[in-house]
Design a protein around this motif. Sequence first.
Motif, PDB file in Angstrom:
ATOM      1  N   PHE A   1       0.901  -0.268 -23.560  1.00  0.00           N
ATOM      2  CA  PHE A   1       0.734  -1.514 -24.296  1.00  0.00           C
ATOM      3  C   PHE A   1       0.346  -1.238 -25.749  1.00  0.00           C
ATOM      4  O   PHE A   1       0.871  -1.867 -26.669  1.00  0.00           O
ATOM      5  CB  PHE A   1      -0.350  -2.380 -23.642  1.00  0.00           C
ATOM      6  CG  PHE A   1       0.151  -3.332 -22.582  1.00  0.00           C
ATOM      7  CD1 PHE A   1       0.795  -4.511 -22.937  1.00  0.00           C
ATOM      8  CD2 PHE A   1      -0.042  -3.064 -21.236  1.00  0.00           C
ATOM      9  CE1 PHE A   1       1.240  -5.403 -21.976  1.00  0.00           C
ATOM     10  CE2 PHE A   1       0.396  -3.949 -20.262  1.00  0.00           C
ATOM     11  CZ  PHE A   1       1.039  -5.125 -20.627  1.00  0.00           C
ATOM     12  N   ARG A   2      -0.587  -0.323 -25.936  1.00  0.00           N
ATOM     13  CA  ARG A   2      -1.047  -0.018 -27.298  1.00  0.00           C
ATOM     14  C   ARG A   2       0.103   0.497 -28.167  1.00  0.00           C
ATOM     15  O   ARG A   2       0.226   0.135 -29.343  1.00  0.00           O
ATOM     16  CB  ARG A   2      -2.182   1.009 -27.251  1.00  0.00           C
ATOM     17  CG  ARG A   2      -3.502   0.410 -26.782  1.00  0.00           C
ATOM     18  CD  ARG A   2      -4.558   1.459 -26.536  1.00  0.00           C
ATOM     19  NE  ARG A   2      -5.860   0.846 -26.250  1.00  0.00           N
ATOM     20  CZ  ARG A   2      -6.895   1.504 -25.742  1.00  0.00           C
ATOM     21  NH1 ARG A   2      -6.799   2.798 -25.465  1.00  0.00           N
ATOM     22  NH2 ARG A   2      -8.029   0.858 -25.519  1.00  0.00           N
ATOM     23  N   LYS A   3       0.929   1.318 -27.578  1.00  0.00           N
ATOM     24  CA  LYS A   3       2.077   1.858 -28.318  1.00  0.00           C
ATOM     25  C   LYS A   3       3.086   0.748 -28.610  1.00  0.00           C
ATOM     26  O   LYS A   3       3.600   0.631 -29.731  1.00  0.00           O
ATOM     27  CB  LYS A   3       2.737   2.977 -27.498  1.00  0.00           C
ATOM     28  CG  LYS A   3       3.889   3.660 -28.212  1.00  0.00           C
ATOM     29  CD  LYS A   3       4.443   4.798 -27.363  1.00  0.00           C
ATOM     30  CE  LYS A   3       5.612   5.481 -28.064  1.00  0.00           C
ATOM     31  NZ  LYS A   3       6.186   6.565 -27.234  1.00  0.00           N
ATOM     32  N   ALA A   4       3.358  -0.084 -27.616  1.00  0.00           N
ATOM     33  CA  ALA A   4       4.365  -1.146 -27.770  1.00  0.00           C
ATOM     34  C   ALA A   4       3.916  -2.237 -28.735  1.00  0.00           C
ATOM     35  O   ALA A   4       4.737  -2.820 -29.458  1.00  0.00           O
ATOM     36  CB  ALA A   4       4.671  -1.756 -26.404  1.00  0.00           C
ATOM     37  N   PHE A   5       2.610  -2.508 -28.758  1.00  0.00           N
ATOM     38  CA  PHE A   5       2.072  -3.601 -29.576  1.00  0.00           C
ATOM     39  C   PHE A   5       1.346  -3.108 -30.839  1.00  0.00           C
ATOM     40  O   PHE A   5       0.382  -3.735 -31.279  1.00  0.00           O
ATOM     41  CB  PHE A   5       1.128  -4.468 -28.740  1.00  0.00           C
ATOM     42  CG  PHE A   5       1.823  -5.455 -27.831  1.00  0.00           C
ATOM     43  CD1 PHE A   5       2.088  -6.749 -28.257  1.00  0.00           C
ATOM     44  CD2 PHE A   5       2.230  -5.073 -26.554  1.00  0.00           C
ATOM     45  CE1 PHE A   5       2.724  -7.658 -27.426  1.00  0.00           C
ATOM     46  CE2 PHE A   5       2.864  -5.971 -25.713  1.00  0.00           C
ATOM     47  CZ  PHE A   5       3.122  -7.271 -26.146  1.00  0.00           C
ATOM     48  N   ASP A   6       1.826  -2.020 -31.412  1.00  0.00           N
ATOM     49  CA  ASP A   6       1.278  -1.534 -32.693  1.00  0.00           C
ATOM     50  C   ASP A   6      -0.237  -1.394 -32.657  1.00  0.00           C
ATOM     51  O   ASP A   6      -0.936  -1.833 -33.583  1.00  0.00           O
ATOM     52  CB  ASP A   6       1.693  -2.460 -33.841  1.00  0.00           C
ATOM     53  CG  ASP A   6       3.189  -2.383 -34.136  1.00  0.00           C
ATOM     54  OD1 ASP A   6       3.648  -1.303 -34.552  1.00  0.00           O
ATOM     55  OD2 ASP A   6       3.894  -3.390 -33.914  1.00  0.00           O
ATOM     56  N   ASP A   7      -0.743  -0.803 -31.575  1.00  0.00           N
ATOM     57  CA  ASP A   7      -2.182  -0.586 -31.415  1.00  0.00           C
ATOM     58  C   ASP A   7      -2.973  -1.894 -31.525  1.00  0.00           C
ATOM     59  O   ASP A   7      -4.118  -1.913 -31.942  1.00  0.00           O
ATOM     60  CB  ASP A   7      -2.705   0.432 -32.440  1.00  0.00           C
ATOM     61  CG  ASP A   7      -3.919   1.187 -31.916  1.00  0.00           C
ATOM     62  OD1 ASP A   7      -4.016   1.385 -30.689  1.00  0.00           O
ATOM     63  OD2 ASP A   7      -4.776   1.560 -32.728  1.00  0.00           O
ATOM     64  N   PHE A   8      -2.328  -2.974 -31.115  1.00  0.00           N
ATOM     65  CA  PHE A   8      -2.957  -4.304 -31.093  1.00  0.00           C
ATOM     66  C   PHE A   8      -3.545  -4.691 -32.452  1.00  0.00           C
ATOM     67  O   PHE A   8      -4.653  -5.223 -32.527  1.00  0.00           O
ATOM     68  CB  PHE A   8      -4.007  -4.393 -29.983  1.00  0.00           C
ATOM     69  CG  PHE A   8      -3.396  -4.511 -28.618  1.00  0.00           C
ATOM     70  CD1 PHE A   8      -2.890  -5.714 -28.173  1.00  0.00           C
ATOM     71  CD2 PHE A   8      -3.288  -3.395 -27.793  1.00  0.00           C
ATOM     72  CE1 PHE A   8      -2.293  -5.829 -26.920  1.00  0.00           C
ATOM     73  CE2 PHE A   8      -2.693  -3.502 -26.535  1.00  0.00           C
ATOM     74  CZ  PHE A   8      -2.191  -4.719 -26.100  1.00  0.00           C
TER      75      PHE A   8
ATOM     76  N   ALA B   1     -10.825  -4.797 -31.227  1.00  0.00           N
ATOM     77  CA  ALA B   1     -10.952  -4.387 -29.827  1.00  0.00           C
ATOM     78  C   ALA B   1     -11.101  -5.608 -28.920  1.00  0.00           C
ATOM     79  O   ALA B   1     -10.581  -5.632 -27.799  1.00  0.00           O
ATOM     80  CB  ALA B   1     -12.138  -3.447 -29.657  1.00  0.00           C
ATOM     81  N   LEU B   2     -11.804  -6.625 -29.403  1.00  0.00           N
ATOM     82  CA  LEU B   2     -11.959  -7.858 -28.625  1.00  0.00           C
ATOM     83  C   LEU B   2     -10.621  -8.579 -28.486  1.00  0.00           C
ATOM     84  O   LEU B   2     -10.289  -9.093 -27.412  1.00  0.00           O
ATOM     85  CB  LEU B   2     -12.996  -8.772 -29.282  1.00  0.00           C
ATOM     86  CG  LEU B   2     -14.452  -8.306 -29.143  1.00  0.00           C
ATOM     87  CD1 LEU B   2     -15.350  -9.056 -30.121  1.00  0.00           C
ATOM     88  CD2 LEU B   2     -14.953  -8.497 -27.707  1.00  0.00           C
ATOM     89  N   TYR B   3      -9.837  -8.588 -29.557  1.00  0.00           N
ATOM     90  CA  TYR B   3      -8.498  -9.199 -29.485  1.00  0.00           C
ATOM     91  C   TYR B   3      -7.644  -8.451 -28.457  1.00  0.00           C
ATOM     92  O   TYR B   3      -6.994  -9.065 -27.607  1.00  0.00           O
ATOM     93  CB  TYR B   3      -7.830  -9.163 -30.860  1.00  0.00           C
ATOM     94  CG  TYR B   3      -6.349  -9.470 -30.804  1.00  0.00           C
ATOM     95  CD1 TYR B   3      -5.886 -10.776 -30.679  1.00  0.00           C
ATOM     96  CD2 TYR B   3      -5.407  -8.428 -30.840  1.00  0.00           C
ATOM     97  CE1 TYR B   3      -4.525 -11.045 -30.595  1.00  0.00           C
ATOM     98  CE2 TYR B   3      -4.053  -8.694 -30.758  1.00  0.00           C
ATOM     99  CZ  TYR B   3      -3.617 -10.005 -30.636  1.00  0.00           C
ATOM    100  OH  TYR B   3      -2.282 -10.266 -30.536  1.00  0.00           O
ATOM    101  N   GLU B   4      -7.659  -7.137 -28.523  1.00  0.00           N
ATOM    102  CA  GLU B   4      -6.875  -6.332 -27.573  1.00  0.00           C
ATOM    103  C   GLU B   4      -7.234  -6.671 -26.133  1.00  0.00           C
ATOM    104  O   GLU B   4      -6.358  -6.908 -25.292  1.00  0.00           O
ATOM    105  CB  GLU B   4      -7.107  -4.837 -27.819  1.00  0.00           C
ATOM    106  CG  GLU B   4      -6.451  -3.956 -26.768  1.00  0.00           C
ATOM    107  CD  GLU B   4      -6.730  -2.472 -26.961  1.00  0.00           C
ATOM    108  OE1 GLU B   4      -6.866  -1.769 -25.942  1.00  0.00           O
ATOM    109  OE2 GLU B   4      -6.802  -2.013 -28.126  1.00  0.00           O
ATOM    110  N   LYS B   5      -8.526  -6.704 -25.853  1.00  0.00           N
ATOM    111  CA  LYS B   5      -8.962  -6.948 -24.484  1.00  0.00           C
ATOM    112  C   LYS B   5      -8.577  -8.344 -24.016  1.00  0.00           C
ATOM    113  O   LYS B   5      -8.168  -8.533 -22.859  1.00  0.00           O
ATOM    114  CB  LYS B   5     -10.483  -6.755 -24.376  1.00  0.00           C
ATOM    115  CG  LYS B   5     -11.001  -6.874 -22.951  1.00  0.00           C
ATOM    116  CD  LYS B   5     -10.410  -5.777 -22.067  1.00  0.00           C
ATOM    117  CE  LYS B   5     -10.950  -5.819 -20.650  1.00  0.00           C
ATOM    118  NZ  LYS B   5     -10.604  -7.043 -19.912  1.00  0.00           N
ATOM    119  N   LEU B   6      -8.670  -9.332 -24.895  1.00  0.00           N
ATOM    120  CA  LEU B   6      -8.304 -10.691 -24.514  1.00  0.00           C
ATOM    121  C   LEU B   6      -6.815 -10.773 -24.190  1.00  0.00           C
ATOM    122  O   LEU B   6      -6.418 -11.424 -23.215  1.00  0.00           O
ATOM    123  CB  LEU B   6      -8.661 -11.660 -25.651  1.00  0.00           C
ATOM    124  CG  LEU B   6      -8.445 -13.143 -25.358  1.00  0.00           C
ATOM    125  CD1 LEU B   6      -9.323 -13.612 -24.197  1.00  0.00           C
ATOM    126  CD2 LEU B   6      -8.729 -13.984 -26.602  1.00  0.00           C
TER     127      LEU B   6
END
Length: 208
Positions: free
Chosen positions: A67-74, A41-46
Amino acid sequence: MSRTAQLHPDGKTRCPWPGEDAFYVAYHDNEWGVPEYDDRALYEKLILDGFQAGLSWITILRKRENFRKAFDDFQPEKIARYNDKKVHALMNDAGIVRNRAKIEGAVASAKGYLEIMEKGPGFSKFLWDFVDGKPKVNQFKTTASVPASTPVSIKVSKELGARGFKFVGPTIVYAFMQATGMVNDHLVTCFCHEACSGKLRTPRLKKK
């Protein structure tokens, strides 16, 4: 925009920046400033804060599910393996911010993340150690008093940059620290100020 906390129709006093936008108010109330200790979650937010550079946060927030869909849920393990074909596909995705440097930066940052996870100490611990593992609780009365960056955000920025992360300048990092509760910058008169000083966030569950 007002620089002091605002009383809303529901009787709660909040920081001024979400205004009356219900979507933004919900983010302010439930997420911004709540201590986040989950590595992914921290990686996603950054990464999302990096995409925000030059744009408003509400713009990114409204596109977050895209973004989550495009980036494989980060998932950094997947993003680190993105090739030119995947980058090209993302550049054609109208649901996200189509900026090649930022997309490629997310890939570089994923590789940096994996190295921190594999060689220690883990991404969450790496970040939280800069604030001794607990939120730094500020006592700001107006948004004019809130800094754009701090000596700590400069230090975090340099460390991340040295590990291959991109779009992690001191201002981006400080916004990230505010959002993830490393610093509590809710104004003292905001109802969230006290709650965020000790509240833990539960990791967002992956969709089945």
